[in-house]
Design an enzyme around this catalytic site. Sequence first.
Site, short mmCIF file in Angstrom:
data_model
loop_
_atom_site.label_atom_id
_atom_site.label_comp_id
_atom_site.label_asym_id
_atom_site.label_seq_id
_atom_site.Cartn_x
_atom_site.Cartn_y
_atom_site.Cartn_z
N GLU A 54 10.18 -19.54 9.13
CA GLU A 54 11.06 -20.47 9.83
C GLU A 54 10.26 -21.50 10.62
OE1 GLU A 54 12.89 -16.27 10.38
OE2 GLU A 54 10.94 -17.17 9.92
N ARG A 190 -3.25 -5.48 -8.93
CA ARG A 190 -4.05 -4.94 -7.83
C ARG A 190 -4.06 -5.89 -6.64
NH1 ARG A 190 -9.50 -2.83 -11.05
NH2 ARG A 190 -8.53 -1.04 -12.12
N LEU A 210 -12.51 -0.67 -9.18
CA LEU A 210 -11.25 -0.66 -8.45
C LEU A 210 -11.08 -1.90 -7.57
CD1 LEU A 210 -10.94 3.11 -7.43
CD2 LEU A 210 -10.18 1.98 -9.52
N GLY A 290 -6.39 9.78 -12.46
CA GLY A 290 -6.03 10.10 -13.83
C GLY A 290 -4.71 10.81 -13.94
#
Length: 349
Positions: A54, A190, A210, A290
């Site tokens: 805003e 990710r 990762l 996994g």
Amino acid sequence: MINTHETFMDRCLHLALLGVGNVAPNPLVGSVLVYENRIIGEGYHKIFGGPHAEVNCINNVAESDNIYISQSTLYVSLEPCSHTGKTPPCSSFIIEHNIPRVVIGCKDLFAEVNGNGIAALKSAGINVSVNVLQNECTDINKRFFTFHKHKRPYIILKWAQTFNGLIAGNGENRLMISNELTNRMVHHWRSEESAIMVGSNTVMKDNPQLNNRLWSGKQPIRLVLDGKVNISFNYHVLDGSQPTVIFNYHQHMKKNNLVYHKLNKLSNVINQVLNYAYEQNIQSILVEGGAALINQFIENNCWDEARVITNKDLYLSQGLAAPVLTNAELTHTENILSSDIISYYRPAK
């Protein structure tokens, strides 16, 4: 043609999504200011700690249009805040600018707001309309609402599998299942989440980084379940390049970007991980593997989305079976080049 509330709220949604990956743990919010069917200002929450939608919207009004602010309608996808956090309350900012009408997409479930922003606007004599494109406005902040309603991060399960449902072969070499374009999409995913999680077996077999090196944006926090502390400093996850938490049963330590968080063997592991994430303001987790780790989330009935990548051209005679979703419903599928199909699931109602 006269535009409707829905038209301007749809613009708010498009603006809000520009903040994906940059505003958590705050919500995604977009806002437009309309005078006589013409947008004279627009803005969105760009970065955590920065001005809210805003404020950016009103401050972006051209000098020549400033005279119309007090005659305009402000559209905002989420209820304006009414408390002082990293920034002053948006409801007060709106009142100070004498805006007569405010149209809101949905209420904010955050305890500090939750109707208080609407009440403040109404008390100031502002005409307030609520729940315009409510479902859409709620959906873009599913992470934020899940975090505050259920006191845990939003959980997305992700894995890649062969056509016959295997996620790895029996050999030592890493099995590359998805194609290059799908891999880039995964890095995009990710960049949108607060954290990414794997188990120690995945780390020791695949040695993943990762991160989202194939996409721009903030790097996720790495979460690794390594109960016996088997992971050595030869692996990428311990390279110190981004914040990393190792959940284990033996030690508690913090050094620079690396945290070893000790778990209680007698308590539910997933619940302990989620409680830690909630305490650390980690709003969403992409669980990439996994199979054993993903199955724990499924068995605990603790997931909000699943994204399953299937290479329909790849078949293995033997290997490690993919996780099996229970109580799930398919929402849609997506084809990536000629080989990959991404299936999106949510828990069945």
